[in-house]
Scaffold this motif. Structure first.
Motif, mmCIF file in Angstrom:
data_model
loop_
_atom_site.group_PDB
_atom_site.id
_atom_site.type_symbol
_atom_site.label_atom_id
_atom_site.label_comp_id
_atom_site.label_asym_id
_atom_site.label_seq_id
_atom_site.Cartn_x
_atom_site.Cartn_y
_atom_site.Cartn_z
ATOM 1 N N HIS A 131 6.946 6.885 -6.154
ATOM 2 C CA HIS A 131 6.727 7.616 -7.530
ATOM 3 C C HIS A 131 5.737 6.984 -8.101
ATOM 4 O O HIS A 131 5.176 7.477 -8.836
ATOM 5 C CB HIS A 131 8.009 7.487 -8.155
ATOM 6 C CG HIS A 131 8.274 6.108 -8.655
ATOM 7 N ND1 HIS A 131 9.194 5.308 -7.717
ATOM 8 C CD2 HIS A 131 8.096 5.534 -9.679
ATOM 9 C CE1 HIS A 131 9.188 4.145 -8.588
ATOM 10 N NE2 HIS A 131 8.808 4.105 -9.744
ATOM 11 N N ARG A 132 5.358 5.613 -7.745
ATOM 12 C CA ARG A 132 4.437 5.018 -8.854
ATOM 13 C C ARG A 132 2.908 5.665 -8.880
ATOM 14 O O ARG A 132 2.337 5.671 -9.734
ATOM 15 C CB ARG A 132 4.114 3.471 -8.334
ATOM 16 C CG ARG A 132 3.170 2.745 -9.119
ATOM 17 C CD ARG A 132 2.738 1.418 -8.548
ATOM 18 N NE ARG A 132 4.111 0.513 -8.649
ATOM 19 C CZ ARG A 132 4.337 -0.435 -9.492
ATOM 20 N NH1 ARG A 132 3.428 -0.543 -10.356
ATOM 21 N NH2 ARG A 132 5.410 -1.059 -9.515
ATOM 22 N N TYR A 133 2.580 6.324 -7.633
ATOM 23 C CA TYR A 133 1.207 7.101 -7.733
ATOM 24 C C TYR A 133 1.416 8.577 -7.373
ATOM 25 O O TYR A 133 0.455 9.639 -7.681
ATOM 26 C CB TYR A 133 0.416 6.527 -6.404
ATOM 27 C CG TYR A 133 -0.098 5.068 -6.814
ATOM 28 C CD1 TYR A 133 -0.704 4.481 -7.900
ATOM 29 C CD2 TYR A 133 0.297 3.909 -5.932
ATOM 30 C CE1 TYR A 133 -1.293 3.481 -8.089
ATOM 31 C CE2 TYR A 133 -0.001 2.552 -6.285
ATOM 32 C CZ TYR A 133 -1.014 2.538 -7.349
ATOM 33 O OH TYR A 133 -1.322 1.177 -7.547
ATOM 34 N N ALA A 144 13.464 11.827 2.557
ATOM 35 C CA ALA A 144 12.753 12.018 3.925
ATOM 36 C C ALA A 144 12.791 10.914 4.837
ATOM 37 O O ALA A 144 13.181 10.926 5.914
ATOM 38 C CB ALA A 144 11.439 12.708 3.871
ATOM 39 N N THR A 145 12.605 9.646 4.161
ATOM 40 C CA THR A 145 12.731 8.392 4.659
ATOM 41 C C THR A 145 13.896 7.977 4.906
ATOM 42 O O THR A 145 14.312 7.564 6.026
ATOM 43 C CB THR A 145 12.017 7.215 3.904
ATOM 44 O OG1 THR A 145 10.596 7.524 3.635
ATOM 45 C CG2 THR A 145 12.184 5.855 4.489
ATOM 46 N N ALA A 146 14.876 8.306 3.997
ATOM 47 C CA ALA A 146 16.404 7.989 4.086
ATOM 48 C C ALA A 146 17.039 8.643 5.508
ATOM 49 O O ALA A 146 17.858 8.415 6.162
ATOM 50 C CB ALA A 146 17.169 8.318 2.989
ATOM 51 N N PRO A 159 8.479 4.432 0.134
ATOM 52 C CA PRO A 159 8.981 5.391 1.281
ATOM 53 C C PRO A 159 7.649 5.983 2.238
ATOM 54 O O PRO A 159 6.540 5.853 1.697
ATOM 55 C CB PRO A 159 9.802 6.289 0.408
ATOM 56 C CG PRO A 159 8.883 6.478 -0.688
ATOM 57 C CD PRO A 159 8.745 4.722 -0.980
ATOM 58 N N ASP A 160 8.127 6.657 3.156
ATOM 59 C CA ASP A 160 6.838 7.423 4.063
ATOM 60 C C ASP A 160 6.179 8.357 3.005
ATOM 61 O O ASP A 160 6.864 9.136 2.511
ATOM 62 C CB ASP A 160 7.673 7.876 5.150
ATOM 63 C CG ASP A 160 8.288 6.877 6.178
ATOM 64 O OD1 ASP A 160 7.988 5.554 6.017
ATOM 65 O OD2 ASP A 160 9.248 7.504 7.033
ATOM 66 N N ALA A 213 18.468 5.012 0.190
ATOM 67 C CA ALA A 213 18.398 3.416 0.265
ATOM 68 C C ALA A 213 17.163 3.089 0.865
ATOM 69 O O ALA A 213 17.089 2.942 2.306
ATOM 70 C CB ALA A 213 19.563 2.713 0.729
ATOM 71 N N ILE A 214 16.057 2.795 0.233
ATOM 72 C CA ILE A 214 14.733 2.551 0.771
ATOM 73 C C ILE A 214 14.921 1.005 1.225
ATOM 74 O O ILE A 214 14.154 0.355 2.207
ATOM 75 C CB ILE A 214 13.584 2.868 -0.148
ATOM 76 C CG1 ILE A 214 13.738 4.540 -0.433
ATOM 77 C CG2 ILE A 214 12.288 2.406 0.474
ATOM 78 C CD1 ILE A 214 13.552 5.191 0.818
#
Length: 288
Positions: A154-156, A168-170, A149-150, A183-184
């Protein structure tokens, strides 16, 4: 073969021996010329008299008998514990009541001293292979990467910030899943790698259907041809796109023999599976 620090090579031994035997030099004089001990000169001269030129080559230093050598039955027990339970030399030595150095020597002799050479699933030694020339075999597969996502995922950034970025991206894209969840999307990376040279080709696609996989194969074959590689065989897993009649017909049109791995045996296609891991660590989810 003589070691790097040997005073005499087989050719030098022959010259030394001929000085003593044929030209009647003394052992001391010949030894002084070659900077070795007179006893060494005598040894090679005596061997030249007895065996001729063939006697100047190196002999094996292996003893004729080894009374203290580990018994074959004990070797089998060590290998069995290594294969089946992946134990180290110290653990195996503790179970069998012997020295860990002896266990390590057995593992080295059997070429299983490193766990990376033993299959994790079957416990059997890995059988590595490589085709003789580029194009003899190419590996194909599809790996999936979740779109980021923009602002980052969550990985980092952690779960809280990652979910906020996903919402926000959705909101920007309007893509929603079940229960109005963001839904990314997923990126389907079709990869092709040459077995011999490890030259790789990859495309990011929207799906993993047969038509998409065939298009990737056709473009990959053309790309390999530009690099002087003619593809002969293609190895894939048993995914639906690779088991389809369309895939078989496309391979026939390209004069390529299709091959498939054994079901539930991804290790056979391990070269491309490892390439997927490299893509994930070094490209898809790399921290910049």
């Amino acid at each position: 073969m003589s070691h790097a620090n040997a005073a005499l090579t087989p050719r030098a031994r022959l010259r030394l021996a001929r000085l003593v035997v044929d030209r009647q030099w003394t052992y001391a004089a010949a030894a002084k010329m070659f900077m070795v001990a007179p006893r060494t000169a005598k040894k090679w001269a005596d061997r030249y008299r007895a065996e001729g030129v063939e006697g100047m080559t190196d002999r094996s230093s292996r003893p004729h008998s080894s009374p203290t050598r580990t018994s074959p039955d004990l070797v089998r027990r060590i290998v069995r514990l290594r294969w089946r339970q992946r134990l180290g030399p110290v653990q195996i030595a503790g179970r069998l009541g012997m020295q860990s150095s002896t266990v390590h020597a057995v593992l080295v002799r059997c070429r299983i001293n490193r766990l990376c050479r033993i299959d994790r699933v079957t416990g059997e030694p890995l059988r590595r292979y490589e085709h003789p020339h580029p194009g003899a075999m190419i590996h194909v597969d599809v790996t999936k990467f979740a779109n980021i996502p923009d602002g980052g995922g969550h990985r980092y950034l952690g779960r809280i910030q990652g979910k906020a970025n996903a919402r926000a991206t959705a909101h920007r894209t309007g893509q929603r899943g079940n229960h109005y969840r963001p839904a990314i999307g997923t990126a389907f990376v079709h990869t092709v790698i040459d077995d011999h040279s490890r030259l790789a080709y990859a495309e990011i696609c929207a799906d993993e259907k047969a038509a998409t996989a065939i298009g990737v194969l056709q473009r990959a074959v053309a790309w390999f041809a530009e690099h002087g590689i003619t593809v002969e065989r293609v190895l894939s897993d048993n995914g639906s796109c690779y088991r389809s009649y369309a895939w078989r017909d496309a391979c026939k049109d390209l004069a390529i023999t299709p091959k498939h791995t054994r079901p539930y045996r991804p290790q056979t296609n391990g070269k491309i599976e490892r390439f997927h891991r490299t893509l994930a660590d070094g490209w898809a989810y790399a921290r910049l």
